[in-house]
Motif scaffolding. Structure first.
Motif: not given
Length: 238
Positions: A107-125
């Motif tokens: 919550g409250g994260h600031r995970l930004s995605t610049a134009e052209g950056r579509t790399s996958p995100v994995i959350v290990l939880t």
């Protein structure tokens, strides 16, 4: 200018030169496609943040360029959830991004995605944190793991889960707690440490609050810029 102190007679590099990044890619080529690199930045007295409480005010353009080169050699960038919440993070251009959070609290994260950056995100939880993580980062793949006796997800399980996804080149960027756990578990092949010519700052030790294991290092490379910042590559393996 960057001066290459080690190896001896390594030469100089003008980071403004069009081929500078290509040269850095060569200088930072990993010893093997399968590796864990720990990338950190600190003050001379071992603090991991600048005056605003984040590494953003501590780093430099050259340091960010080196970080980008290390990311380019990696399959995945590994970070702890506290770093994402405190500092925010721009998704890598090529590598996947893996975030560790036992609670799933992003919550409250600031995970930004610049134009052209579509790399996958994995959350290990964990199973308990999976729904919270999925709500916070809807496009993330959720990997559920079991915590150890200390309530943390064992770092060995984290590395194994990433490699099971064929993400074998791992650039670990902290924060301090995750860095200390990786070192304590003897999972780091190489430390890439930038030391900025500063003293003082927030009470945020680069390897966390606990005692760090005594670990012999072998210098593979040392770069120094005109301001006195040092960019080191240190091997933890024979």
């Amino acid at each position: 200018m960057l001066r290459r102190v080690l190896p001896v007679a390594g030469g100089e590099l003008d980071i403004e030169h069009p081929d500078a990044r290509r040269t850095l890619l060569d200088w930072y080529a990993p010893h093997s496609p399968e590796h864990v690199r720990l990338t950190l930045v600190s003050t001379v007295d071992g603090r991991a943040a600048g005056g605003d409480g984040t590494s953003e005010s501590l780093t430099s353009r050259t340091d960010r360029m080196v970080l980008g080169v290390i990311r380019q050699h990696a399959d995945v960038v590994l970070v702890g959830a506290e770093t994402v919440r405190r500092e925010g993070l721009r998704r890598p251009r090529r590598a996947a991004l893996a975030i560790v959070s036992a609670s799933g609290d992003l919550g409250g994260h600031r995970l930004s995605t610049a134009e052209g950056r579509t790399s996958p995100v994995i959350v290990l939880t964990t199973e308990a944190g999976a729904h919270r993580a999925a709500d916070a980062v809807p496009d993330a793949a959720i990997e559920t793991l079991t915590t150890g006796p200390d309530g943390r997800i064992p770092v060995a399980a984290i590395i194994a889960a990433l490699r099971a996804r064929e993400l074998v080149g791992i650039a670990a960027e902290g924060g301090p707690a995750l860095a200390a756990q990786l070192l304590a578990a003897d999972l780091v092949d190489e430390l890439c440490l930038t030391v900025m010519p500063r003293l003082g700052g927030p009470d945020l030790p680069v390897l966390g609050d606990g005692a760090a294991p005594v670990t012999p290092l072998t210098a593979r490379q040392l770069l120094v810029d005109a301001e006195g910042a040092q960019y080191g590559r240190w091997s933890l393996r024979p």
